[in-house]
Design an enzyme around this catalytic site. Structure first.
Site, PDB file in Angstrom:
ATOM      1  N   ASP A  96       0.696  -1.099  -0.041  1.00 29.35           N
ATOM      2  CA  ASP A  96      -0.090   0.076   0.043  1.00 29.35           C
ATOM      3  C   ASP A  96       0.916   1.309  -0.048  1.00 29.35           C
ATOM      4  O   ASP A  96       2.014   1.214   0.062  1.00 29.35           O
ATOM      5  CB  ASP A  96      -1.053   0.162   1.050  1.00 29.35           C
ATOM      6  CG  ASP A  96      -0.220  -0.038   2.623  1.00 29.35           C
ATOM      7  OD1 ASP A  96       0.799   0.263   2.502  1.00 29.35           O
ATOM      8  OD2 ASP A  96      -0.935  -0.016   3.627  1.00 29.35           O
ATOM      9  N   ASP A 285      -8.431  -7.396   0.497  1.00 31.00           N
ATOM     10  CA  ASP A 285      -7.372  -7.436   1.668  1.00 31.00           C
ATOM     11  C   ASP A 285      -8.237  -7.050   2.929  1.00 31.00           C
ATOM     12  O   ASP A 285      -9.169  -6.156   2.916  1.00 31.00           O
ATOM     13  CB  ASP A 285      -6.192  -6.427   1.647  1.00 31.00           C
ATOM     14  CG  ASP A 285      -6.512  -5.187   1.876  1.00 31.00           C
ATOM     15  OD1 ASP A 285      -7.118  -4.543   0.992  1.00 31.00           O
ATOM     16  OD2 ASP A 285      -5.996  -4.862   3.030  1.00 31.00           O
ATOM     17  N   CYS A 323     -14.956 -27.377   7.595  1.00 31.77           N
ATOM     18  CA  CYS A 323     -13.635 -26.617   7.160  1.00 31.77           C
ATOM     19  C   CYS A 323     -12.546 -27.991   7.161  1.00 31.77           C
ATOM     20  O   CYS A 323     -12.511 -28.689   8.119  1.00 31.77           O
ATOM     21  CB  CYS A 323     -13.228 -25.607   8.122  1.00 31.77           C
ATOM     22  SG  CYS A 323     -11.435 -25.001   7.737  1.00 31.77           S
ATOM     23  N   CYS A 325      -9.294 -27.377   7.071  1.00 35.50           N
ATOM     24  CA  CYS A 325      -7.790 -26.966   7.537  1.00 35.50           C
ATOM     25  C   CYS A 325      -7.324 -27.828   8.608  1.00 35.50           C
ATOM     26  O   CYS A 325      -7.793 -28.466   9.026  1.00 35.50           O
ATOM     27  CB  CYS A 325      -7.844 -25.516   8.047  1.00 35.50           C
ATOM     28  SG  CYS A 325      -8.289 -25.288   9.681  1.00 35.50           S
ATOM     29  N   CYS A 328      -8.899 -27.463  12.038  1.00 35.86           N
ATOM     30  CA  CYS A 328     -10.163 -28.419  12.215  1.00 35.86           C
ATOM     31  C   CYS A 328      -9.952 -29.710  12.207  1.00 35.86           C
ATOM     32  O   CYS A 328     -10.738 -30.354  12.813  1.00 35.86           O
ATOM     33  CB  CYS A 328     -11.260 -27.695  11.264  1.00 35.86           C
ATOM     34  SG  CYS A 328     -11.689 -25.918  11.744  1.00 35.86           S
ATOM     35  N   HIS A 354      -7.018 -21.014  10.997  1.00 30.18           N
ATOM     36  CA  HIS A 354      -8.372 -21.388  10.515  1.00 30.18           C
ATOM     37  C   HIS A 354      -8.912 -20.136   9.996  1.00 30.18           C
ATOM     38  O   HIS A 354      -9.545 -20.417   8.863  1.00 30.18           O
ATOM     39  CB  HIS A 354      -9.082 -21.961  11.651  1.00 30.18           C
ATOM     40  CG  HIS A 354     -10.405 -21.897  11.369  1.00 30.18           C
ATOM     41  ND1 HIS A 354     -11.348 -22.774  10.658  1.00 30.18           N
ATOM     42  CD2 HIS A 354     -11.628 -20.833  11.634  1.00 30.18           C
ATOM     43  CE1 HIS A 354     -12.438 -22.261  10.215  1.00 30.18           C
ATOM     44  NE2 HIS A 354     -12.629 -21.185  10.959  1.00 30.18           N
TER      45      HIS A 354
HETATM   46 ZN   LIG Z   1     -10.628 -24.740   9.850  1.00 26.19          ZN
END
Ligand SMILES: [Zn+2]
Length: 391
Positions: A96, A285, A323, A325, A328, A354
């Site tokens: 930025d 973002d 999820c 990930c 999780c 996460h």
């Molecule tokens: Zn997750």
């Protein structure tokens, strides 16, 4: 005629929503894309290996000019071979301009035609940032995408105030571009730039005008006249009501050049991202996934989970059942709650991981839905699921 430092190809459309590919010197970025924020050269609480892992697979991250300029300083980053080399990140970066950070200092800054004077939040020293200085810093940082130096009016700015700010941003956009072009002229290729694209960086312009649609339209037209590789909507999510923000996005996105990436700066929740994609935006973002993660809040497909909540004390479920990930797959809400209440740093690390996985995965699903022309259905299902699990 020189080749563009960045190319953008739209590969699918569904209504106003578009899926595409931005190609930079450091690889391709599929859009719509969420860019994790790496303020001081680090996405807080996440190792770079994780950002690159299939779990997250962030194709581009942000760096903050203001923060990096004050600390460690541009001389250090230059001596260490630019921002990519300094932080150990080989993928694309966007920096930025520092305009927004300086603006958010509030009373501590003084704006003039020349630029902005302010007190450093690090040591209180008097600093000065202008379009020329911002371009010089961003050239030294060496990101693929560089932002023009702008001034942001508050969300509830009066018409006169917003016009003055928009006009100043336009004059600064011209100065940014001129300084940028001079700096890019002889820029050498860095050893790790693998693409066939030229070594130059790409400069994006920023549209301002607060919540006044005619000012926004004028800002857009005149910014496009200056000519940039991509266009951003700035000055949103700065205190205005959400419907006002979406009025601006809805009115502006379809008017923004079709063949250029459209970037919505600093917004928002996963729902906001989906709603903005539906209006035609491509790049996003936001600090929410990282900041809220550190504060014990998780974003899930069924709404937000505040891990402090006593109801999770013995909850064996993962943060989000749908999820995939690594957090999780391995940990329960009960364990995450225990970590958070014990002040363990792993709580921040796991919740941040996460949250980023959830944002990035949501964007993957968004792209998939646009490609299969199922975006409207995806958006409806997503909203319904969110509503079903409110705390
Ligand atoms: Zn997750």
């Amino acid at each position: 005629m020189t080749t563009s430092p960045l190319t953008f190809e739209i590969t699918a459309e569904d209504g106003e929503a578009r899926a595409g590919i931005i190609t930079t010197r450091r690889g391709a970025i599929e859009t719509p894309v969420f860019m994790p924020v790496g303020t001081a050269g680090t996405v807080k609480g996440v190792r770079f290996e994780q950002l690159e892992s299939p779990d997250l697979d962030a194709q581009i991250i942000l760096g903050n000019t203001y923060h990096l300029w004050l600390r460690p300083g541009i001389d250090v980053i230059k001596a260490c071979g630019g921002l990519h080399k300094f932080i150990g990140w080989k993928r694309a970066l966007l920096t930025d301009s520092g305009g927004f950070q300086v603006w958010s200092l509030g009373e501590l800054r003084k704006i003039s035609e020349e630029g902005t004077e302010f007190r450093s939040h690090v040591d209180g020293a008097l600093c000065f940032l202008s379009p020329e200085i911002s371009m010089e810093i961003q050239a030294a940082l060496g990101a693929e995408i560089v932002m023009a130096f702008d001034e942001c009016a508050p969300g509830e700015a009066s018409y006169e105030e917003a016009r003055r700010s928009m006009e100043l941003t336009l004059r600064w956009a011209k100065r940014s571009k001129e300084a940028f072009c001079n700096l890019q002229a002889g820029r050498p290729r860095m050893p790790d730039e693998t693409s066939a694209l030229p070594a130059r960086q790409a400069l994006f312009g920023i549209i301002q005008g607060a919540s006044h649609l005619d000012l926004r339209r004028e800002s857009l037209e005149r910014t496009v006249e200056v000519g940039f590789e991509g266009y951003a909507l700035g000055g949103l999510s700065v205190g205005e009501e959400k419907p006002v923000m979406f009025d601006v996005i809805g009115a502006m996105a379809p008017r923004m050049p079709v063949e250029r990436p459209r970037y919505l700066m600093g917004v928002g929740t996963p729902e906001d991202l989906i709603d903005a994609v539906a209006r035609g935006m491509d790049m996003f973002d936001c600090v929410l996934p990282t900041r809220n993660g550190r504060n014990g809040q998780a974003f899930t497909s069924r709404g937000k989970v505040n891990i402090k909540n006593a109801r999770y004390a013995q909850d064996q479920q993962p943060l989000d059942e749908s999820c995939r990930c690594s957090v999780c797959r391995r940990h329960s809400r009960a364990f995450l709650r225990h970590l958070f209440l014990s002040g363990e740093m792993l709580a921040s690390i796991l919740l941040t991981h996460h949250n980023l996985a959830f944002f990035l995965d949501t964007m993957r699903s968004v792209r998939q839905a646009i490609r299969s022309r199922q975006f409207t259905k995806f958006r409806r299902d997503h909203t319904e699921r969110l509503g079903s699990g409110r705390e």
